[in-house]
Design an enzyme around this catalytic site. Structure first.
Site, short mmCIF file in Angstrom:
data_model
loop_
_atom_site.label_atom_id
_atom_site.label_comp_id
_atom_site.label_asym_id
_atom_site.label_seq_id
_atom_site.Cartn_x
_atom_site.Cartn_y
_atom_site.Cartn_z
N HIS A 1 0.82 -1.21 0.00
CA HIS A 1 0.00 0.00 0.00
C HIS A 1 0.85 1.26 0.00
CE1 HIS A 1 -2.60 -2.86 2.54
NE2 HIS A 1 -3.00 -2.96 1.30
N ASP B 1 -6.77 -6.65 -1.02
CA ASP B 1 -5.38 -6.78 -1.47
C ASP B 1 -5.23 -7.79 -2.60
OD1 ASP B 1 -4.68 -4.84 0.33
OD2 ASP B 1 -3.60 -6.16 1.69
#
Length: 182
Positions: free
Chosen positions: A62, A170
């Site tokens: 991220h 994710d």
């Protein structure tokens, strides 16, 4: 505190000075003035985050971009994690390269990750409590991410594929070259 710059410019491993006695230990986990002296980096943290995860969890990769880009100072309060930082600064000579650092309650190491990096970690112990300080506030619209198993990055998360636990969010992240064009 002992500070070592990694191969990724601006990314530092921080080893605190522990004071031990029969009662346990004490250490200063962060000192803004001292950090600035040792790294020539001025930082002011505004948000602390903490997560708890089980073995095999992979969180990442991220980043936040634009006005909401974040630098982070991360550490494992309990357990052991493999922490990953990926350089996504377009003009950097290490663009697209990553480092992997073991952070644990035993070694008490911290990793400073400047703005312009992807970040993630995998949990190597039975459980882990992970803590990170951020120099900017979370802003959902500024979030970007890259698939943890991106073949271009070729990160060894030190977890068997059959043992990984990754969030649905994710799993759906794009590949590195789809958003950063190496």
């Amino acid at each position: 505190m002992n500070v070592t710059e990694t191969k990724l410019k601006g990314c530092f491993i921080i080893e605190p000075r522990l004071f031990r006695d029969p009662r346990g230990y004490f250490f200063e986990s962060f000192n803004e003035a001292r950090f600035g002296e040792l790294t020539d980096t001025q930082i002011h943290f505004v948000q602390d985050n903490q997560s708890f995860s089980s073995h095999g969890v992979i969180r990442g990769l991220h980043t936040q971009t634009g006005d909401f880009a974040q630098a982070k100072l991360v550490r494992a309060l309990q357990g052991t994690v493999l922490d990953i930082a990926v350089d996504v600064r377009p003009d950097s000579p290490t663009f697209g390269q990553h480092i992997a650092v073991i952070l644990s309650q035993e070694n008490q190491l911290q990793l400073f990750i400047p703005r312009g990096f992807l970040h993630g970690f995998s949990v190597l112990s039975e459980t882990a409590t992970f803590f990170y300080k951020c120099d900017n506030y979370y802003h959902k619209a500024s979030e970007k991410g890259v698939a943890y198993n991106d073949p271009f990055l070729n990160i060894d998360w030190q977890i068997a594929a059959s043992k990984t636990a990754v969030s649905e969010k994710d799993v759906q992240l794009p590949l590195f070259n789809d958003i950063f064009h190496s």
